[in-house]
Design an enzyme around this catalytic site. Structure first.
Site, PDB file in Angstrom:
ATOM      1  N   LYS A   1       0.836  -1.201   0.000  1.00 51.16           N
ATOM      2  CA  LYS A   1       0.000   0.000   0.000  1.00 51.16           C
ATOM      3  C   LYS A   1       0.873   1.254   0.000  1.00 51.16           C
ATOM      4  O   LYS A   1       0.670   2.169  -0.780  1.00 51.16           O
ATOM      5  CB  LYS A   1      -0.932  -0.038   1.219  1.00 51.16           C
ATOM      6  CG  LYS A   1      -1.822   1.172   1.360  1.00 51.16           C
ATOM      7  CD  LYS A   1      -2.802   1.021   2.515  1.00 51.16           C
ATOM      8  CE  LYS A   1      -3.496   2.354   2.779  1.00 51.16           C
ATOM      9  NZ  LYS A   1      -4.443   2.289   3.888  1.00 51.16           N
TER      10      LYS A   1
ATOM     11  N   GLU B   1      10.440  -4.738   4.604  1.00 54.92           N
ATOM     12  CA  GLU B   1      10.484  -6.151   4.201  1.00 54.92           C
ATOM     13  C   GLU B   1      10.226  -6.279   2.700  1.00 54.92           C
ATOM     14  O   GLU B   1      10.949  -6.968   1.970  1.00 54.92           O
ATOM     15  CB  GLU B   1       9.427  -6.964   4.963  1.00 54.92           C
ATOM     16  CG  GLU B   1       9.687  -7.125   6.444  1.00 54.92           C
ATOM     17  CD  GLU B   1       9.041  -6.027   7.288  1.00 54.92           C
ATOM     18  OE1 GLU B   1       8.772  -4.925   6.753  1.00 54.92           O
ATOM     19  OE2 GLU B   1       8.835  -6.276   8.487  1.00 54.92           O
TER      20      GLU B   1
ATOM     21  N   GLY C   1      -4.885  -1.803   4.939  1.00 59.84           N
ATOM     22  CA  GLY C   1      -4.086  -2.943   4.478  1.00 59.84           C
ATOM     23  C   GLY C   1      -4.766  -4.278   4.752  1.00 59.84           C
ATOM     24  O   GLY C   1      -4.831  -5.157   3.896  1.00 59.84           O
ATOM     25  N   ARG C   2      -5.320  -4.441   5.957  1.00 65.35           N
ATOM     26  CA  ARG C   2      -5.930  -5.730   6.319  1.00 65.35           C
ATOM     27  C   ARG C   2      -7.315  -5.895   5.722  1.00 65.35           C
ATOM     28  O   ARG C   2      -7.968  -6.923   5.933  1.00 65.35           O
ATOM     29  CB  ARG C   2      -5.949  -5.884   7.841  1.00 65.35           C
ATOM     30  CG  ARG C   2      -6.574  -4.722   8.599  1.00 65.35           C
ATOM     31  CD  ARG C   2      -6.206  -4.767  10.079  1.00 65.35           C
ATOM     32  NE  ARG C   2      -6.676  -3.604  10.828  1.00 65.35           N
ATOM     33  CZ  ARG C   2      -6.003  -2.459  10.943  1.00 65.35           C
ATOM     34  NH1 ARG C   2      -4.842  -2.308  10.323  1.00 65.35           N
ATOM     35  NH2 ARG C   2      -6.495  -1.459  11.665  1.00 65.35           N
TER      36      ARG C   2
ATOM     37  N   GLU D   1      -4.988  -6.415  14.797  1.00 65.39           N
ATOM     38  CA  GLU D   1      -4.474  -5.099  14.375  1.00 65.39           C
ATOM     39  C   GLU D   1      -5.597  -4.068  14.422  1.00 65.39           C
ATOM     40  O   GLU D   1      -5.354  -2.878  14.630  1.00 65.39           O
ATOM     41  CB  GLU D   1      -3.855  -5.178  12.964  1.00 65.39           C
ATOM     42  CG  GLU D   1      -2.940  -4.012  12.638  1.00 65.39           C
ATOM     43  CD  GLU D   1      -2.067  -4.243  11.406  1.00 65.39           C
ATOM     44  OE1 GLU D   1      -0.866  -4.532  11.555  1.00 65.39           O
ATOM     45  OE2 GLU D   1      -2.600  -4.126  10.290  1.00 65.39           O
TER      46      GLU D   1
ATOM     47  N   HIS E   1      -5.323 -33.264  17.842  1.00 70.07           N
ATOM     48  CA  HIS E   1      -4.219 -34.122  18.290  1.00 70.07           C
ATOM     49  C   HIS E   1      -3.043 -33.281  18.794  1.00 70.07           C
ATOM     50  O   HIS E   1      -1.909 -33.779  18.853  1.00 70.07           O
ATOM     51  CB  HIS E   1      -3.797 -35.042  17.150  1.00 70.07           C
ATOM     52  CG  HIS E   1      -4.932 -35.922  16.718  1.00 70.07           C
ATOM     53  ND1 HIS E   1      -5.190 -37.129  17.323  1.00 70.07           N
ATOM     54  CD2 HIS E   1      -5.916 -35.728  15.809  1.00 70.07           C
ATOM     55  CE1 HIS E   1      -6.278 -37.658  16.764  1.00 70.07           C
ATOM     56  NE2 HIS E   1      -6.739 -36.825  15.845  1.00 70.07           N
TER      57      HIS E   1
ATOM     58  N   LYS F   1       9.331  -0.607  14.274  1.00 69.32           N
ATOM     59  CA  LYS F   1       9.935  -0.282  12.971  1.00 69.32           C
ATOM     60  C   LYS F   1      11.007   0.800  13.145  1.00 69.32           C
ATOM     61  O   LYS F   1      12.098   0.717  12.580  1.00 69.32           O
ATOM     62  CB  LYS F   1       8.871   0.266  11.999  1.00 69.32           C
ATOM     63  CG  LYS F   1       7.866  -0.736  11.483  1.00 69.32           C
ATOM     64  CD  LYS F   1       6.973  -0.035  10.445  1.00 69.32           C
ATOM     65  CE  LYS F   1       5.766  -0.854  10.080  1.00 69.32           C
ATOM     66  NZ  LYS F   1       4.831  -0.147   9.200  1.00 69.32           N
TER      67      LYS F   1
HETATM   68  O1  F6P Z   1       2.293  -3.936   9.938  1.00 69.00           O
HETATM   69  C1  F6P Z   1       1.731  -2.722   9.627  1.00 69.00           C
HETATM   70  C2  F6P Z   1       1.235  -2.645   8.222  1.00 69.00           C
HETATM   71  O2  F6P Z   1       1.080  -1.304   7.928  1.00 69.00           O
HETATM   72  C3  F6P Z   1      -0.087  -3.388   7.993  1.00 69.00           C
HETATM   73  O3  F6P Z   1      -1.175  -2.697   8.435  1.00 69.00           O
HETATM   74  C4  F6P Z   1      -0.018  -3.556   6.520  1.00 69.00           C
HETATM   75  O4  F6P Z   1      -0.964  -4.487   6.067  1.00 69.00           O
HETATM   76  C5  F6P Z   1       1.413  -3.988   6.344  1.00 69.00           C
HETATM   77  O5  F6P Z   1       2.131  -3.220   7.277  1.00 69.00           O
HETATM   78  C6  F6P Z   1       1.982  -3.829   4.965  1.00 69.00           C
HETATM   79  O6  F6P Z   1       1.953  -2.494   4.553  1.00 69.00           O
HETATM   80  P1  F6P Z   1       2.168  -2.094   3.047  1.00 69.00           P
HETATM   81  O7  F6P Z   1       1.068  -2.725   2.244  1.00 69.00           O
HETATM   82  O8  F6P Z   1       2.113  -0.603   3.017  1.00 69.00           O
HETATM   83  O9  F6P Z   1       3.511  -2.618   2.598  1.00 69.00           O
END
Ligand code: F6P
Length: 552
Positions: free
Chosen positions: A211, A217, A272-273, A358, A389, A517
């Site tokens: 987003k 990452e 995002g979620r 979240e 199990h 972060k």
């Molecule tokens: O972990 C925080 C967060 O902002 C989530 O809400 C989001 O889904 C994720 O990181 C990834 O964010 P982006 O889509 O901006 O890379």
């Protein structure tokens, strides 16, 4: 317009919570066995079926009078007004000053959802059409890599840019007839390394999903993927092997993906979620095709219409949310298990963890005051029957009560039905066992019937006693098809909304993920040896020193 909670309205909500506690003593005077024995109509009274989707909440420690009080709490807390404000495109994400309109992502063409005076449904369908053209091109081979039709698609994203598409692609594997899909999320290089091992760069497509297009990452993994393509195929091949989904188009172009037909946008009113319905769903569409993806959207839309229009006492997300509030705030249970009796829903609990934790893992109200009640529970789970199990021992006989949602389809995709009959029997057996338990007298009688001596009976009976009275919901549907999965996810989205409204919190921000972060970027140079760790606490500085000694 959502009204801020005044002292008077906060007091009214507090009174509605207090009224719930009055019901607790009556309900808790009986256990679930007793409640079922006293009312043969309990299932009819405390379950709801809507167009083939059934929520059975009768195996909760609740009765109709308590439910009436919960509905009163929902009204007092302004759930209906808050719901209207969301559907109206108001900026109910107050800490980020954003509208919350994932419902617009599954709206039908011609419907209207307005943000800042603009109907966004037209934009939504424009992107959906562009996604469909691209996805179908990839599926047919008309859009190909430098080595021919794409055999493998790697989605690079994390959080909402990973969990939704990964969970849905797995859940809908019977509909998967496109290229193979892979999901890389973790910054741990093992993830991308292991994923790329065995893939052919000339027939691999990368989708960079973010987003914000700043997430460390995703940017790190995307850079590694880019180098992998350049090393194998040369710089000129990058354009053919990458596409991106983001709200930050300028950043996508700066990264080097500048062909506009390969950039799929969305908007800041999509959390995002809550984004699997947007361009972030592109990998799903490549896997199952545009028509199935639209069925997935249609299922969510059907749940949106139900949530918006059904009266509170006949409203699936409202009832699921209220039972959760009862378990969390009145009975005080801190966790909730999600137990799909469906192997293909193996990522569902992980998906719901982000959606629920979240969203509702918050400790201040919309007005910034401390929340006077407990908020979101710990959400966790694994598919049955595997969990039976492993951790169900604690669910049945542990010292904590963990309410659980069981999800199951009446019909399998596979023709060999014995598996599914066993799956169904196990699912129902577990909710029955959790509800009924086994009394010590019953345990004694069973041991005696097995021929055990009286002293053996007494020695073993406590171990074979189950307290029962453990709450569960069962969610039953015909088959896990795209439409049904869309309904299920939207059901949980709106459950989270209902609970967030009752608690008076902002379910749509996520400030709690920021601090770590920031600190990671401060610590990185200390790991790299370019900065000293003098200003850290003794533990962190000690670990940095220990890492330096161990790193070769
Ligand atoms: O972990 C925080 C967060 O902002 C989530 O809400 C989001 O889904 C994720 O990181 C990834 O964010 P982006 O889509 O901006 O890379």
């Amino acid at each position: 317009m959502i009204a801020a909670r005044t002292a008077a309205s906060a007091a009214a909500v507090a009174n509605a919570f207090a009224a719930l506690r009055n019901h607790r003593d009556r309900v808790e005077a009986q256990n679930l066995r007793g409640l079922f024995a006293a009312d043969p109509q309990r299932f009819a009274r405390l379950s709801l079926e809507v167009d083939g989707l059934t929520l059975d909440y009768s195996k909760n420690r609740i009765d109709t009078a308590a439910l009436v009080a919960l509905l009163d709490l929902a009204r007092t807390a302004g759930v209906e007004e808050h719901r209207a404000a969301m559907f109206a495109g108001e900026k109910i994400n107050v800490s980020e000053n954003r509208a919350v309109l994932h419902v617009a992502l599954r709206a039908e063409a011609g419907e209207s959802y307005v943000v800042d005076g603009k109907n966004v449904v037209e934009d939504v369908h424009e992107v959906l059409d562009a996604m469909t053209a691209f996805a179908e091109g990839v599926r047919s081979g008309a859009i190909a890599g430098t080595g021919g039709a794409f055999t493998d698609v790697v989605n690079i994203g994390i959080g909402g840019s990973d969990l939704g598409p990964a969970m849905v692609t797995r859940a809908l594997s019977p509909y998967h007839d496109g290229p193979r899909l892979h999901f890389v999320s973790n910054v741990d290089g093992a993830h991308i390394h292991d994923t790329l091992a065995g893939l052919n760069p000339a027939t691999t497509l990368f989708l960079v999903a973010s987003k914000t297009f700043t997430t460390i990452e995703t940017m790190t993994n995307a850079g590694t993927a880019r180098r992998w393509i350049v090393d194998a195929l040369g710089e000129a091949a990058v354009g053919a092997h990458f596409a991106a989904m983001s709200t930050a188009i300028a950043k996508v172009k700066a990264f080097g993906i500048d062909d506009e037909s390969r950039i799929f946008g969305f908007w800041d009113w999509v959390g995002g979620r809550y984004s699997v319905w947007s361009a972030i769903g592109l990998p799903v569409m490549i896997a199952i095709g545009g028509a199935n993806f639209r069925q997935f959207l249609a299922g969510a839309h059907a749940m949106d219409v139900h949530f918006r229009d059904a009266p509170l006492d006949r409203n699936l997300p409202v009832l699921l949310g209220l039972v959760g509030v009862w378990n969390r705030n009145v009975l005080g249970f801190p966790a909730k298990a999600v137990l799909p009796y469906d192997q293909r829903l193996e990522r569902f609990a992980a998906y719901l963890q982000q959606l629920d934790m979240e969203s509702n893992g918050k400790r201040v109200t919309l007005e910034g005051a401390p929340v006077p009640t407990a908020t979101g529970p710990l959400v966790w789970g694994e598919p049955g029957t595997n969990g039976q199990h492993a951790f169900y021992q604690l669910l049945h006989q542990g010292t904590d009560v963990i309410p659980a949602d069981f999800l199951v389809a009446a019909n399998a995709h596979e023709p060999d039905d014995i598996h599914h009959r066993l799956l169904l029997a196990n699912c129902l057996a577990q909710t029955e066992a959790l509800m009924r338990g086994r009394t010590t007298d019953e345990a004694r009688a069973e041991l005696a019937a097995e021929g055990k001596s009286p002293s053996e009976v007494e020695r073993l009976a406590p171990h074979k006693t189950f307290p029962g009275n453990r709450p569960t919901n069962t969610i039953l549907y015909s088959r896990l098809d795209p439409f049904t999965l869309g309904r299920l996810i939207a059901l949980y989205e709106h459950q989270v909304f209902v609970q967030g409204s009752i608690w008076g919190i902002d379910s749509f921000d996520q400030w709690g993920v920021e601090l770590g972060k920031v600190l990671a970027m401060q610590i990185l140079p200390m790991i790299e040896g370019t900065a000293g760790a003098e200003n850290r606490d003794a533990s962190t500085a000690g670990l940095i020193g220990a890492i330096a000694k161990l790193r070769s």
